[in-house]
Motif scaffolding. Structure first.
Motif, PDB file in Angstrom:
ATOM      1  N   SER A  60       0.814  -1.218   0.000  1.00  0.00           N
ATOM      2  CA  SER A  60       0.000   0.000   0.000  1.00  0.00           C
ATOM      3  C   SER A  60       0.847   1.267   0.000  1.00  0.00           C
ATOM      4  O   SER A  60       0.424   2.288  -0.539  1.00  0.00           O
ATOM      5  CB  SER A  60      -0.917   0.021   1.224  1.00  0.00           C
ATOM      6  N   ALA A  99      -8.678  -5.542   1.869  1.00  0.00           N
ATOM      7  CA  ALA A  99      -8.671  -4.603   0.750  1.00  0.00           C
ATOM      8  C   ALA A  99      -7.997  -5.282  -0.433  1.00  0.00           C
ATOM      9  O   ALA A  99      -6.973  -5.950  -0.280  1.00  0.00           O
ATOM     10  CB  ALA A  99      -7.928  -3.324   1.128  1.00  0.00           C
ATOM     11  N   VAL A 116      -4.133  -6.005  -0.994  1.00  0.00           N
ATOM     12  CA  VAL A 116      -3.325  -4.842  -0.627  1.00  0.00           C
ATOM     13  C   VAL A 116      -2.785  -5.097   0.774  1.00  0.00           C
ATOM     14  O   VAL A 116      -3.534  -5.485   1.671  1.00  0.00           O
ATOM     15  CB  VAL A 116      -4.173  -3.547  -0.666  1.00  0.00           C
ATOM     16  N   VAL A 118      -0.292  -4.062   4.306  1.00  0.00           N
ATOM     17  CA  VAL A 118       0.245  -3.022   5.194  1.00  0.00           C
ATOM     18  C   VAL A 118       1.292  -3.678   6.091  1.00  0.00           C
ATOM     19  O   VAL A 118       1.356  -4.903   6.190  1.00  0.00           O
ATOM     20  CB  VAL A 118      -0.869  -2.376   6.056  1.00  0.00           C
ATOM     21  N   ALA A 133      -4.471  -5.569   4.279  1.00  0.00           N
ATOM     22  CA  ALA A 133      -5.109  -4.389   4.884  1.00  0.00           C
ATOM     23  C   ALA A 133      -6.538  -4.753   5.268  1.00  0.00           C
ATOM     24  O   ALA A 133      -7.307  -5.254   4.444  1.00  0.00           O
ATOM     25  CB  ALA A 133      -5.093  -3.226   3.901  1.00  0.00           C
ATOM     26  N   TRP A 143     -14.202   2.453   1.176  1.00  0.00           N
ATOM     27  CA  TRP A 143     -13.219   1.843   0.276  1.00  0.00           C
ATOM     28  C   TRP A 143     -13.766   1.785  -1.149  1.00  0.00           C
ATOM     29  O   TRP A 143     -13.094   2.184  -2.098  1.00  0.00           O
ATOM     30  CB  TRP A 143     -12.828   0.457   0.784  1.00  0.00           C
ATOM     31  N   GLU A 150      -7.015   7.066   1.339  1.00  0.00           N
ATOM     32  CA  GLU A 150      -6.425   5.728   1.389  1.00  0.00           C
ATOM     33  C   GLU A 150      -5.527   5.569   2.614  1.00  0.00           C
ATOM     34  O   GLU A 150      -5.482   4.503   3.214  1.00  0.00           O
ATOM     35  CB  GLU A 150      -5.642   5.446   0.108  1.00  0.00           C
ATOM     36  N   LEU A 154      -5.889   2.293   4.737  1.00  0.00           N
ATOM     37  CA  LEU A 154      -4.816   1.313   4.568  1.00  0.00           C
ATOM     38  C   LEU A 154      -3.715   1.570   5.594  1.00  0.00           C
ATOM     39  O   LEU A 154      -2.606   1.963   5.260  1.00  0.00           O
ATOM     40  CB  LEU A 154      -4.260   1.386   3.136  1.00  0.00           C
TER      41      LEU A 154
END
Length: 178
Positions: A60, A99, A116, A118, A133, A143, A150, A154
């Motif tokens: 992300s 996500a 996605v 993190v 995420a 989202w 974002e 995220l």
């Protein structure tokens, strides 16, 4: 039109699932962006367009996702460390969404998605550096509609967000809580 009358049954998300495994994803219908739909998609990008490698995750940090956002319903996510497998759930036991971004079908490769990621929160960081995420149920429309920054969605969850349990290898049931 908000059409999320389809309540997906959240299932465990296994980071070691084979590429091309299929899962339901929730996205805006590309033919009618006012409609939200749930479709089945393949996990991992089309390897023809990346030197034979299929990517399953996207970091992300430093990225924006202005289109093709999706959500992957999950009751937990699983991670493997060596020969051990762990189950990670939200502390309150609620299901959540990961996500994701989806890619359209190309040639013989179907609609696909990537998760996605993190930086891992404190509970997960003891085992791995990153995780998907988490999008909570209250954040779903933020989202999908791009109504929150974002960077707000995220982000690494705070400490005490997750419960991590070792799964017994034969039954894949919890063995002990960590």
């Amino acid at each position: 039109m908000y059409v999320l009358a389809m309540h997906p049954t959240p299932t465990p998300f296994d980071s070691d699932a084979p590429l091309d495994s299929r899962r339901p994803i929730i996205r805006r219908n590309p033919e009618d962006p006012q409609e939200i739909e749930m479709i089945e998609a393949v996990w991992g990008s089309n390897p023809r367009f990346s030197d034979g490698v299929s990517f399953r995750f996207v970091r992300s940090e430093g990225k924006t996702f202005p289109s093709h956002r999706c959500l992957i319903p999950a009751s937990e996510f699983r991670m493997s460390v060596g020969d051990k497998t762990y189950r990670v759930t939200l502390d309150g036991g609620n299901f959540f969404y990961l996500a994701g971004i989806w890619e359209p079908a190309m040639g013989d490769w179907p609609v696909c998605y990537r998760i996605v990621t993190v930086a891992a929160n404190p509970e997960v960081a003891r085992y791995q550096e990153r995780h998907g995420a988490i999008i909570h149920r209250r954040q779903v429309m933020q989202w999908l509609n791009h109504t929150a920054a974002e960077t707000d969605l995220l982000e690494t969850p705070p400490a005490r967000t997750f419960i991590v349990e070792l799964l017994a290898q034969s039954s894949r049931e919890p063995l002990l809580a960590l």
